[in-house]
Design an enzyme around this catalytic site. Structure first.
Site, short mmCIF file in Angstrom:
data_model
loop_
_atom_site.label_atom_id
_atom_site.label_comp_id
_atom_site.label_asym_id
_atom_site.label_seq_id
_atom_site.Cartn_x
_atom_site.Cartn_y
_atom_site.Cartn_z
N ASP A 1 0.86 -1.18 0.00
CA ASP A 1 0.00 0.00 0.00
C ASP A 1 0.90 1.23 0.00
O ASP A 1 1.67 1.44 0.95
CB ASP A 1 -0.90 -0.01 1.23
CG ASP A 1 -2.06 0.96 1.12
OD1 ASP A 1 -2.08 1.75 0.17
OD2 ASP A 1 -2.95 0.92 1.98
N GLU B 1 -2.38 0.08 -4.52
CA GLU B 1 -2.54 -1.06 -3.62
C GLU B 1 -2.61 -2.35 -4.44
O GLU B 1 -3.28 -2.40 -5.47
CB GLU B 1 -3.82 -0.87 -2.81
CG GLU B 1 -4.06 -1.90 -1.74
CD GLU B 1 -5.35 -1.61 -0.99
OE1 GLU B 1 -5.62 -2.35 -0.03
OE2 GLU B 1 -6.08 -0.66 -1.34
#
Length: 444
Positions: free
Chosen positions: A11, A106
């Site tokens: 992320d 992500e």
């Protein structure tokens, strides 16, 4: 279940804001908020400096300005975010052919599907640290949080525990104890509405959920949701990393902590959701024929409305306009608990509709101004946009108003630069992306 923590979740940290800070030296270390800068705008991303003031994603921009008035408020530059994302996804692709992007910032990676390599705890941690180092170098300074776990759920939890700019490995066998202290909201699918129902059972943390029986959860949430939740809180998650899923639809939903009754607020949220949907649509090289709006009322009844084009589009103005029209046709006076915008009927070739759905009398940048994707305000320039001046070189729009535009002349490779103000129609000043000042692409 896997016996090794061989699923990686990455992320990127405060992605949109971090890209802006990377490319704008004067903003490094300062609060930056990216999103819709119009009166009904919504925050897309806030830098960690802005988060200290309580600013977060999906917050109304007006509230963000109240909490952090000294921040830089930028409309965003989707091209720059997409370019950075491509670099990151390429690095992940070197680790394994099984990469499942969830968004621009992500993704999951199945490390067992890559080239044979040691997958013991020490090797996995070294791999994650090397990935983060390479990522920072390749992207010019961006950082990422990386989680390693025996399932997708645990890997994602691990990356959240690693934030910001860290690595966390959850050892196989320790999953249940690791997640127990976390809020029940950390479990996928537990939004405000579900949390409200679970609170009646005394649930605040995952440990509270672990003390409930499967029958308790099924009775409260229904069989499918209850059984799935019971599995997750005991780390039972065998979902595969799926890189080749055929995309049949793309949607974004928001469940609100308090019911929203104001139509203008809902319209702004729908515009922001349309922006996110179009980002994912264009990022996958797809176009859509159908736009769908979903509304859930306070009594949990849901209403879905759709409209289909006679062609296929990837244009934000079309998708946002259709979403707003669908919303305008619904009675929201009793409040809205959940709002969602989606597209379907996806194809790889644009098919322009026979009739233009956009009101030609509407300002060209109105919908885009309220969203989180890059767009030019009309008339004028949107804050944060890259520009070039014949005499001063490359810079970005600091602000505009009263017929003038203020530009800071700096790039990612320069020190913080000087600020100059020009007439808004100065012929020496132009957008760096080749578009016109009102956001239209150049003819030809």
């Amino acid at each position: 279940m896997r016996t090794r923590a061989s699923i990686l979740h990455l992320d990127l940290d405060a992605f949109f804001a971090a890209v802006e800070q990377r490319d704008k030296p004067s903003l490094r270390g300062k609060p930056v908020i990216v999103g819709g800068v119009g009166p009904r705008g919504v925050v897309s991303t806030a830098s960690y400096e802005a988060r200290r003031f309580g600013v977060g994603s999906a917050m109304a921009m007006a509230e963000a300005r109240r909490r952090c008035p000294h921040a830089a408020f930028l409309s965003g530059r989707f091209g720059a975010y997409r370019d950075a994302s491509r670099i990151v996804m390429a690095l992940l692709g070197e680790l394994s052919p099984r990469v499942e992007p969830l968004s621009l910032d992500e993704a999951f990676v199945d490390l067992e599907a890559g080239e044979p390599r040691p997958l013991d705890d020490g090797s996995l941690l070294r791999l994650a640290e090397e990935l983060r180092t390479r990522l920072t170098e390749a992207t010019g300074g961006l950082t990422a949080s990386v989680g390693l776990g025996s399932s997708k759920f645990i890997a994602k939890v691990a990356s959240e525990l690693a934030k910001p700019d860290g690595v966390r490995l959850v050892l196989p066998g320790s999953e249940v104890d690791t997640i127990a202290p976390l809020s029940a909201r950390a479990v996928p699918g537990v939004g405000p509405a579900t949390m409200e129902r679970l609170a009646r059972l005394g649930v605040e943390t995952i440990a509270d959920l672990q003390r409930l029986t499967r029958a308790d959860l099924v009775r409260e949430l229904g069989r499918s949701a209850g059984e799935h939740l019971h599995d997750l809180v005991f780390a039972r998650d065998d979902r595969a990393v799926e890189p080749e899923r055929e995309t049949k639809s793309i949607s974004v939903e928001d469940t609100f902590e308090r019911d929203i009754v104001d139509p203008e607020t809902l319209a702004g949220i729908a515009a922001r959701q349309a922006a996110h949907v179009v980002q994912r649509l264009t990022g996958n090289g797809l176009f859509a024929r159908t736009v769908t709006l979903k509304v859930r009322r306070p009594d949990f009844t849901s209403v879905t409305r759709s409209r289909t084009l006679d062609g296929a589009t990837g244009r934000l103005d079309v998708v946002a306009r259709m979403a707003r029209d669908l919303l305008a046709g619904l009675d929201v006076t009793g409040g809205v608990r959940l709002l969602g915008v989606g597209v379907s009927g996806l194809v790889e070739v644009a098919q322009e509709p026979l009739f233009d759905l956009v009101d030609p009398a509407a300002p060209a940048g109105r919908v885009v101004e309220e969203s989180s994707v890059p767009a030019r305000r009309a008339p004028g320039w949107h804050p944060g946009a890259d520009v070039i001046h014949d005499a001063f070189g490359s810079g970005w729009v600091w602000g505009t108003g009263l017929g003038r535009v203020t530009v800071r002349f700096e790039t990612a490779d320069t020190p913080p630069g000087p600020v100059r103000t020009f007439s808004i129609d100065d012929p020496a000043l132009r957008p760096a992306d080749g578009s016109t000042a009102d956001g239209a692409p150049p003819e030809g």
